[in-house]
Structure formats: C-alpha cells, structure tokens
Design an enzyme around this catalytic site. Structure first.
Site, PDB file in Angstrom:
ATOM      1  N   LYS A  60      14.338 -25.164   0.473  1.00  0.00           N
ATOM      2  CA  LYS A  60      14.788 -26.433   1.076  1.00  0.00           C
ATOM      3  C   LYS A  60      13.648 -27.051   1.872  1.00  0.00           C
ATOM      4  O   LYS A  60      13.387 -28.253   1.801  1.00  0.00           O
ATOM      5  CB  LYS A  60      15.961 -26.178   2.032  1.00  0.00           C
ATOM      6  CG  LYS A  60      17.252 -25.812   1.348  1.00  0.00           C
ATOM      7  CD  LYS A  60      18.358 -25.754   2.396  1.00  0.00           C
ATOM      8  CE  LYS A  60      19.618 -25.156   1.859  1.00  0.00           C
ATOM      9  NZ  LYS A  60      20.587 -24.847   2.911  1.00  0.00           N
ATOM     10  N   HIS A  85      26.555 -11.497 -28.868  1.00  0.00           N
ATOM     11  CA  HIS A  85      25.745 -11.965 -29.992  1.00  0.00           C
ATOM     12  C   HIS A  85      24.390 -12.477 -29.534  1.00  0.00           C
ATOM     13  O   HIS A  85      23.621 -13.011 -30.337  1.00  0.00           O
ATOM     14  CB  HIS A  85      26.501 -13.060 -30.759  1.00  0.00           C
ATOM     15  CG  HIS A  85      27.743 -12.535 -31.413  1.00  0.00           C
ATOM     16  ND1 HIS A  85      27.832 -12.263 -32.752  1.00  0.00           N
ATOM     17  CD2 HIS A  85      28.942 -12.183 -30.885  1.00  0.00           C
ATOM     18  CE1 HIS A  85      29.035 -11.797 -33.025  1.00  0.00           C
ATOM     19  NE2 HIS A  85      29.735 -11.735 -31.914  1.00  0.00           N
ATOM     20  N   GLU A 111      23.740 -13.480  -2.375  1.00  0.00           N
ATOM     21  CA  GLU A 111      23.315 -14.010  -1.072  1.00  0.00           C
ATOM     22  C   GLU A 111      23.610 -13.022   0.051  1.00  0.00           C
ATOM     23  O   GLU A 111      22.965 -13.050   1.096  1.00  0.00           O
ATOM     24  CB  GLU A 111      24.043 -15.340  -0.803  1.00  0.00           C
ATOM     25  CG  GLU A 111      23.073 -16.486  -0.557  1.00  0.00           C
ATOM     26  CD  GLU A 111      23.736 -17.840  -0.416  1.00  0.00           C
ATOM     27  OE1 GLU A 111      23.181 -18.796  -0.969  1.00  0.00           O
ATOM     28  OE2 GLU A 111      24.786 -17.953   0.239  1.00  0.00           O
TER      29      GLU A 111
HETATM   30  O1  PA5 Z   1      26.968 -19.374   1.366  1.00  0.00           O
HETATM   31  C1  PA5 Z   1      26.360 -20.247   1.959  1.00  0.00           C
HETATM   32  O2  PA5 Z   1      26.294 -20.283   3.178  1.00  0.00           O
HETATM   33  C2  PA5 Z   1      25.643 -21.346   1.193  1.00  0.00           C
HETATM   34  O3  PA5 Z   1      25.796 -21.202  -0.184  1.00  0.00           O
HETATM   35  C3  PA5 Z   1      26.213 -22.704   1.588  1.00  0.00           C
HETATM   36  O4  PA5 Z   1      27.577 -22.716   1.330  1.00  0.00           O
HETATM   37  C4  PA5 Z   1      25.524 -23.829   0.840  1.00  0.00           C
HETATM   38  O5  PA5 Z   1      24.142 -23.803   1.065  1.00  0.00           O
HETATM   39  C5  PA5 Z   1      26.075 -25.175   1.285  1.00  0.00           C
HETATM   40  O6  PA5 Z   1      25.926 -25.335   2.647  1.00  0.00           O
HETATM   41  P1  PA5 Z   1      26.715 -26.456   3.453  1.00  0.00           P
HETATM   42  O7  PA5 Z   1      28.175 -26.155   3.359  1.00  0.00           O
HETATM   43  O8  PA5 Z   1      26.197 -26.363   4.844  1.00  0.00           O
HETATM   44  O9  PA5 Z   1      26.381 -27.770   2.808  1.00  0.00           O
END
Ligand code: PA5
Length: 435
Positions: A423, A309, A288
């Site tokens: 989303k 394996h 990310e």
């Molecule tokens: O790293 C990030 O920002 C994302 O993985 C969020 O943690 C994830 O989408 C969850 O978001 P939130 O804490 O707003 O529910």
C-alpha cells in the site's frame, strides 16, 4: 447440535506421542485465546460475538436489507479483503454462484462486489449492471482509507448522485465502518448515510458475523438469525468442555504437526463451485493470520474435479510438501440423473439413471485414496447442508481453529503488518499526481 464433522486420513504414520504433544500445546493455545492473554488479544471480540452481538443494530440491519430489497434491483458492495470475502463466500454458499442471473430472471436483487481490484473494465462492467435499474451501495471499510474501496465508492456514489440527486442518493448509501473515527465515518455523518459498525475489537478477516457480512447477506434474502444461531451453537460446542479434544483443537494441532513435517502448503479443496469463495475466505483467514515472522503454512485452494485436470499431476506426483483439507456439503438439494441413450456411444451407459451426486461423492473417495497413496494427508470436513445454520457453524469453527493454530505457531493472529508495504509503495508512486 452441530453436524459439522472432521475425519483425518493418510496421516497414520505420524507417531502418536508427537500428536499428543501437539494436542497438549493446542490446549494451551486455546486457553491463551479464550482468556485473551496472547498477542493481539484486543482483537478477540469475535469469540463472544455470537452471544453478545448488538441486537439493536442487528434489527437495523434487517430493516435496511428489507428497504434495499424493496427499492433496488441491484446492490453494489464496495470493500476488499475482510470487508468483502465473508459476504461473497456466504452468497455463493447460500444462493449459488448463478444467483445474480436467477435474480435478473425472477426480478430479485442482484448483488455485485466492487472495490476488490483496481481494474477499470471490471468497474465499468458493474456500472453497466446498474443501467436502467434502481440501485443502492453498501460501502464497507473499517479504516475508511483503503484505496480500492474508496476509488470504487467514489465512482458509484457519483453515479447515484447524478441519477437520484444528493438527497435520495444519501438514502441509498449504507456505510459500514468504525463507530466513531475515520474518513468514511466522517463522510457518512456529514452526508446522512445510515451507518453500521465494525467493532473495535474485531479485525477484518474475523468480521463476517458483524454488519460487514450481515448486511449484504440479509439483503440477499438470507436468514441471518439462523447464521448467528449456527455460530452460537458452534461456540458452545468448542467452549463447553475445556478437556475435550474438539475438532478445532485437533485440526489446529494436526496442521502444525504437518507443518513441522515440512508440509508447508494446505490446499482447501471443494467439489462444488459454490464453495470457491468460501475457500477464498479461508485463504485470507489463515494466510493473513499465520504468514508472519518467516513462518506460516501457505493456504491454497483448488476446485475439483475441474482442477484435477490441471493440478492433479502436481498433487499426486510433485514435491511432497502439501496436505489437503476437503470441505464437502454432503446433502445435495437438487440432484439430476444421467440420461440413457439407445447406443452406448461413450461407454457410460452403465450409469444410466444414476444421480450425478453419486459420481461427485465417488470422486471424493476415489481422489482422496489416490492422493493418500501419493503421500498427501487428507483432512475432511463434512458439512450437512448449505443452510445459514451450517454456514454460521463453519465460519465460527474456522475462526476459532485459526486462532489456536496461529498461537501454536507462535505468531499474533490478529495483525497484518506485511499488508502495509505494498500500500505504501502504491501511494508513494501515486503521490506525484498531487498538486
Ligand atoms: O483482514 C483485514 O484486516 C484486511 O483484509 C482488511 O479487511 C482489508 O484490508 C480492508 O480494510 P478496511 O476494512 O479497513 O478497508
């Protein structure tokens, strides 16, 4: 002082001058990161967190953890992505993947993670785990509007309220969210849930050392003071000498050099099933942070020797576009020896009375040598033990190295614009159910 050590092999053919150039650029990237001068600088609160974390909230976390351990046999943690992976990684690392079975046998707290998928069977299975047991819920969402988290929280909140009544249920719900805004914060204030904060300047995947990770980890009975101490010591080491080529600088520089050499896949390798979730945490951290603007090393993970394996052929002999980063806990707390039999029915009698750890460590060396011969560069991290202190070091080390590496690549490590597209699509498809 830290005992986390990095070794590199199979990259000897890289010309020195290039590596020097990458190291120089990594120093520049580190400087940008430390002085909050890069893109996304408003999300670099994690850098000083091990020093300046909120001590009052920390002790509230410890108290809440004690309460959960005293009044519950099950804790459900609702969260996804950065609001889930750090705690899941920590619990496996510190308590082992069998910890829920052990807790059930010994009468301890079982911890289950919900809200990390939308599968009804999975949710029902976790609901079943609460039957006949007292339970609490920790709902974690910085935004307060993440669909997977919200839906699972609705289900477990309903179960709590039906079982205990609204007032007692509210005492069993802990909300970790923004300090003042968002749907979850509003609900928590209205219903009187105890709340913990995801700081404004720390994004999800850098949040494991905030209440996001600390409450579930403390509830599991782990020592979160030692976890923070490990992170503090790693921070000191990485920030101490501006001129020193620390492992974080070298790792970030090497990753980017390998990427330039068209090694587009980094495989996080472990030889310990309890590191599987740590690799998942690493995948999110790097994926990310770096996968942007058409660039980015693809982070993958494999669990050896199991995956040798299934994927060993591909690694040894497939397209030469990958390198391996091995994380190995060098000291085994519980070993077991290989029993002998009168008859050598499988040809392994010569290993009688040898510890299984010897085989595992030998597999690491043997596999690395084979993969080097096959042209797969190896980066090896030796972790001294599976303590809270070592885990705190690891978390901080990789967050810091990732920040440098992403700046070297030229992207903002702290946003995730691409995550919004799926989303948005799901929400659009679901909107037809609105009245
Ligand atoms: O790293 C990030 O920002 C994302 O993985 C969020 O943690 C994830 O989408 C969850 O978001 P939130 O804490 O707003 O529910």
């Amino acid at each position: 002082m830290t005992d986390l050590k990095m070794k590199i092999s199979g990259v000897m053919d890289l010309p020195d001058y290039e590596m020097d150039q990458f190291i120089e650029e990594a120093f520049f990237a580190k400087d940008v990161l430390l002085h909050h001068r890069g893109p996304g600088a408003e999300f670099t609160g994690w850098i000083d967190l091990p020093e300046n974390y909120d001590r009052k909230e920390f002790s509230r976390i410890q108290k809440a953890a004690e309460k959960i351990r005293s009044d519950s046999q099950v804790l459900i943690v609702c969260g996804i992505g950065g609001s889930y992976l750090g705690a899941a990684a920590a619990l496996d690392f510190l308590k082992g993947g069998m910890s829920n079975l052990k807790a059930e046998k010994e009468g301890g707290l079982q911890i289950f993670f919900a809200g990390n998928n939308m599968n009804p069977t999975y949710i029902n299975d976790i609901l079943d785990m609460t039957k006949g047991k007292d339970f609490s819920v920790n709902v974690i969402s910085k935004s307060g509007t993440t669909m997977e988290t919200s839906i699972s929280f609705r289900i477990f909140r309903k179960e709590l309220e039906e079982r205990y009544g609204k007032e007692e249920a509210a005492k069993r719900i802990y909300a970790t969210t923004d300090k003042e805004k968002g749907a979850l914060k509003e609900l928590a204030d209205k219903e009187g849930y105890e709340t913990f904060v995801v700081p404004d300047d720390i994004g999800g995947r850098y949040s494991v050392l905030t209440a996001v990770g600390l409450l579930p980890i403390a509830a599991a009975g782990c020592d979160i003071e030692q976890l923070m101490k490990g992170a503090q010591e790693m921070r000191e080491l990485l920030l101490a000498d501006e001129e020193e080529v620390t492992d974080a600088v070298a790792y970030a520089a090497l990753r980017q050099e390998l990427y330039e050499w068209e090694m587009q896949i980094e495989i996080f390798v472990n030889y310990d099933p309890d590191l599987r979730m740590f690799a998942e945490w690493l995948k999110q951290l790097f994926g990310e942070s770096e996968g942007k603007d058409g660039y980015g090393i693809f982070p993958a993970s494999l669990n050896f020797t199991s995956d040798l394996h299934s994927m060993g052929q591909m690694i040894q002999d497939g397209e030469r576009n990958l390198f391996e980063t091995i994380i190995n806990i060098e000291n085994t707390p519980r070993d077991i020896t290989i029993p002998a039999f009168e008859e050598d029915f499988d040809g392994f009698q010569y290993l009688e009375e040898k510890p299984v750890s010897l085989l595992n460590q030998t597999a690491i060396v043997g596999t690395a040598n084979a993969h080097i011969e096959g042209g797969v560069p190896q980066i090896y991290f030796a972790v001294p033990d599976r303590s809270e202190h070592s885990l705190g070091e690891l978390f901080y080390f990789f967050e810091f190295a990732c920040g440098i590496s992403a700046y070297l690549e030229g992207v903002n490590p702290f946003n995730q614009p691409g995550v919004e597209s799926y989303k948005k699509n799901i929400k659009e498809l679901l909107s037809k159910y609105k009245n």
